[in-house]
Design a protein around this motif. Structure first.
Motif, PDB file in Angstrom:
ATOM      1  N   VAL A 193       0.846  -1.201   0.000  1.00  0.00           N
ATOM      2  CA  VAL A 193       0.000   0.000   0.000  1.00  0.00           C
ATOM      3  C   VAL A 193       0.878   1.247   0.000  1.00  0.00           C
ATOM      4  N   PRO A 194       0.684   2.156  -0.968  1.00  0.00           N
ATOM      5  CA  PRO A 194       1.493   3.374  -1.016  1.00  0.00           C
ATOM      6  C   PRO A 194       0.955   4.440  -0.068  1.00  0.00           C
ATOM      7  N   GLY A 195       1.785   5.446   0.191  1.00  0.00           N
ATOM      8  CA  GLY A 195       1.327   6.573   0.997  1.00  0.00           C
ATOM      9  C   GLY A 195       1.959   6.640   2.363  1.00  0.00           C
ATOM     10  N   PRO A 196       1.682   7.716   3.108  1.00  0.00           N
ATOM     11  CA  PRO A 196       2.347   7.983   4.388  1.00  0.00           C
ATOM     12  C   PRO A 196       1.667   7.326   5.580  1.00  0.00           C
ATOM     13  N   LEU A 197       1.258   6.066   5.442  1.00  0.00           N
ATOM     14  CA  LEU A 197       0.561   5.389   6.538  1.00  0.00           C
ATOM     15  C   LEU A 197       1.443   5.274   7.780  1.00  0.00           C
ATOM     16  N   LEU A 198       2.633   4.744   7.624  1.00  0.00           N
ATOM     17  CA  LEU A 198       3.535   4.603   8.758  1.00  0.00           C
ATOM     18  C   LEU A 198       3.959   5.967   9.284  1.00  0.00           C
ATOM     19  N   THR A 199       4.285   6.864   8.368  1.00  0.00           N
ATOM     20  CA  THR A 199       4.816   8.172   8.737  1.00  0.00           C
ATOM     21  C   THR A 199       3.806   9.034   9.479  1.00  0.00           C
ATOM     22  N   SER A 200       2.611   9.151   8.923  1.00  0.00           N
ATOM     23  CA  SER A 200       1.612  10.059   9.491  1.00  0.00           C
ATOM     24  C   SER A 200       0.705   9.362  10.490  1.00  0.00           C
ATOM     25  N   SER A 201       0.136   8.228  10.095  1.00  0.00           N
ATOM     26  CA  SER A 201      -0.900   7.588  10.908  1.00  0.00           C
ATOM     27  C   SER A 201      -0.343   6.833  12.113  1.00  0.00           C
ATOM     28  N   VAL A 202       0.949   6.546  12.110  1.00  0.00           N
ATOM     29  CA  VAL A 202       1.553   5.864  13.259  1.00  0.00           C
ATOM     30  C   VAL A 202       2.530   6.800  13.971  1.00  0.00           C
ATOM     31  N   LEU A 203       3.615   7.145  13.300  1.00  0.00           N
ATOM     32  CA  LEU A 203       4.697   7.889  13.950  1.00  0.00           C
ATOM     33  C   LEU A 203       4.243   9.285  14.398  1.00  0.00           C
ATOM     34  N   ALA A 204       3.728  10.080  13.465  1.00  0.00           N
ATOM     35  CA  ALA A 204       3.349  11.454  13.812  1.00  0.00           C
ATOM     36  C   ALA A 204       2.166  11.492  14.771  1.00  0.00           C
ATOM     37  N   SER A 205       1.174  10.638  14.538  1.00  0.00           N
ATOM     38  CA  SER A 205      -0.011  10.675  15.404  1.00  0.00           C
ATOM     39  C   SER A 205       0.333  10.287  16.834  1.00  0.00           C
ATOM     40  N   GLN A 206       1.268   9.338  17.013  1.00  0.00           N
ATOM     41  CA  GLN A 206       1.653   8.932  18.355  1.00  0.00           C
ATOM     42  C   GLN A 206       2.484  10.007  19.058  1.00  0.00           C
ATOM     43  N   ILE A 207       3.295  10.727  18.295  1.00  0.00           N
ATOM     44  CA  ILE A 207       4.044  11.847  18.883  1.00  0.00           C
ATOM     45  C   ILE A 207       3.084  12.901  19.415  1.00  0.00           C
ATOM     46  N   ILE A 208       2.069  13.227  18.614  1.00  0.00           N
ATOM     47  CA  ILE A 208       1.091  14.227  19.047  1.00  0.00           C
ATOM     48  C   ILE A 208       0.290  13.723  20.234  1.00  0.00           C
ATOM     49  N   LEU A 209      -0.117  12.448  20.183  1.00  0.00           N
ATOM     50  CA  LEU A 209      -0.931  11.883  21.256  1.00  0.00           C
ATOM     51  C   LEU A 209      -0.189  11.910  22.594  1.00  0.00           C
ATOM     52  N   HIS A 210       1.114  11.590  22.579  1.00  0.00           N
ATOM     53  CA  HIS A 210       1.875  11.495  23.825  1.00  0.00           C
ATOM     54  C   HIS A 210       2.622  12.787  24.169  1.00  0.00           C
ATOM     55  N   GLY A 211       2.830  13.657  23.168  1.00  0.00           N
ATOM     56  CA  GLY A 211       3.635  14.847  23.427  1.00  0.00           C
ATOM     57  C   GLY A 211       2.910  16.163  23.324  1.00  0.00           C
ATOM     58  N   GLY A 212       1.760  16.189  22.647  1.00  0.00           N
ATOM     59  CA  GLY A 212       1.051  17.445  22.467  1.00  0.00           C
ATOM     60  C   GLY A 212       0.188  17.805  23.658  1.00  0.00           C
ATOM     61  N   ASN A 213      -0.196  19.087  23.734  1.00  0.00           N
ATOM     62  CA  ASN A 213      -1.149  19.488  24.767  1.00  0.00           C
ATOM     63  C   ASN A 213      -2.573  19.217  24.270  1.00  0.00           C
ATOM     64  N   ASP A 214      -3.562  19.434  25.124  1.00  0.00           N
ATOM     65  CA  ASP A 214      -4.948  19.102  24.776  1.00  0.00           C
ATOM     66  C   ASP A 214      -5.410  19.845  23.530  1.00  0.00           C
ATOM     67  N   GLN A 215      -5.067  21.108  23.413  1.00  0.00           N
ATOM     68  CA  GLN A 215      -5.492  21.889  22.248  1.00  0.00           C
ATOM     69  C   GLN A 215      -4.879  21.336  20.969  1.00  0.00           C
ATOM     70  N   GLN A 216      -3.593  21.005  21.008  1.00  0.00           N
ATOM     71  CA  GLN A 216      -2.925  20.465  19.819  1.00  0.00           C
ATOM     72  C   GLN A 216      -3.516  19.120  19.409  1.00  0.00           C
ATOM     73  N   LYS A 217      -3.825  18.283  20.365  1.00  0.00           N
ATOM     74  CA  LYS A 217      -4.437  16.991  20.050  1.00  0.00           C
ATOM     75  C   LYS A 217      -5.784  17.174  19.366  1.00  0.00           C
ATOM     76  N   HIS A 218      -6.623  18.075  19.899  1.00  0.00           N
ATOM     77  CA  HIS A 218      -7.953  18.285  19.326  1.00  0.00           C
ATOM     78  C   HIS A 218      -7.890  18.990  17.968  1.00  0.00           C
ATOM     79  N   GLU A 219      -6.840  19.776  17.747  1.00  0.00           N
ATOM     80  CA  GLU A 219      -6.709  20.483  16.471  1.00  0.00           C
ATOM     81  C   GLU A 219      -6.149  19.590  15.369  1.00  0.00           C
ATOM     82  N   LEU A 220      -5.293  18.642  15.724  1.00  0.00           N
ATOM     83  CA  LEU A 220      -4.559  17.882  14.714  1.00  0.00           C
ATOM     84  C   LEU A 220      -5.085  16.465  14.488  1.00  0.00           C
TER      85      LEU A 220
END
Length: 291
Positions: A83-110
């Motif tokens: 499957v092509p596309g940024p699945l690992l990059t965006s849907s796993v790596l970036a989303s987990q960084i935001i989930l564990h590192g972002g504040n509440d506003q950033q999580k709800h915005e992104l």
């Protein structure tokens, strides 16, 4: 530890395989590869509609809140279908960084936008990526090589080290890709893999650009990388399984090949290696789930 799949996971894997055989044929993979972006927007939106882009994210951010091993099952099928596309990059790596590192506003915005397929994020990190404080402003400078899907991403999460005399640990900052101070250049690769050099020309960050708090990004980054590593192993499993199937099919279709003892031994070795890899991958996934 029981590494057998649940009935729900078997159903998920079977559904994903049938869906991808129909919606992600080799011709689509080749087309995405030749497009320069390594991405199919139509397939991306279909997967978003199935909830796959946020399968493990909490429901209050639009996710499905399913176990991590469900995501492993899903990515094994993604790997099998290339499957092509940024699945690992965006849907796993970036989303987990935001989930564990972002504040509440950033999580709800992104996160909701990422789950719906409207936002794509990627991670830039490197030895020459720095943040410093100048006249009260936070300045981002330096470069990062081999940034996956940077040409496609709406925003970049930058894992920066401090300049001399500044903070003692990793600071995560969020940057819009389209601003003039961010220079994105494609890098050549085998099979046209979409990776980029990203340079930051003394970019003055806004007050809300820091994900979470200054110098407190290391834990979120390491947690995300651990999860992404296991997911990448699952992708490799799926690809290896497909290779084994192709080898066996080819041997069976060639007169005298399938009855060759040396060919049988090689196929058996492939099967043993694949089973061992699957056991290790799901054991790692189980350990991450258990903390």
């Amino acid at each position: 530890m029981n590494f057998g799949l649940t009935s729900e996971q078997e159903e998920l894997g079977n559904f994903a395989r049938k869906f991808l055989e129909r919606e992600c044929p080799t011709s689509l993979v080749r087309q995405a590869e030749d497009s320069g972006t390594g991405h199919s927007q139509e397939l991306w939106q279909k997967m978003a509609g199935l909830g796959w882009l946020g399968i493990c994210l909490p429901q209050n951010y639009g996710g499905s809140d399913r176990p991590f091993t469900d995501q492993v099952v899903l990515f094994e099928e993604f790997g099998r279908a290339l499957v092509p596309g940024p699945l690992l990059t965006s849907s796993v790596l970036a989303s987990q960084i935001i989930l564990h590192g972002g504040n509440d506003q950033q999580k709800h915005e992104l996160l909701p936008g990422m789950v719906q397929g409207e936002l794509i994020l990627t991670l830039a990190r490197g030895e020459r990526l720095e943040t410093s404080s100048q006249s009260g402003d936070l300045i981002l400078s330096g470069e990062s090589s081999f940034v996956r899907h940077a040409g496609l991403a709406n925003q970049l999460i930058c894992a920066t080290r401090p300049a001399i005399g500044a903070w003692p640990d990793t600071t995560l900052v969020l940057v819009d890709r389209g601003v003039k101070e961010v220079i994105v250049t494609g890098m050549e690769s085998i099979a046209n893999y979409p990776q980029y050099m990203v340079e930051f020309d003394d970019f003055a960050l806004s007050d809300d650009a820091v994900l979470g708090e200054i110098a407190e990004g290391r834990v979120a980054l390491e947690l995300a990388i651990q999860r992404a590593t296991v997911i990448q192993c699952a992708e490799t499993l799926g690809r290896s399984q497909k290779v084994l199937e192709m080898v066996v099919e080819h041997a069976n279709n060639q007169q005298g090949v399938a009855t060759s003892q040396s060919i049988q031994h090689r196929c058996a070795d492939l099967k043993v290696a694949l089973d061992a890899g699957r056991l290790l991958t799901y054991q790692a996934a189980w350990k991450l789930e258990q903390g």
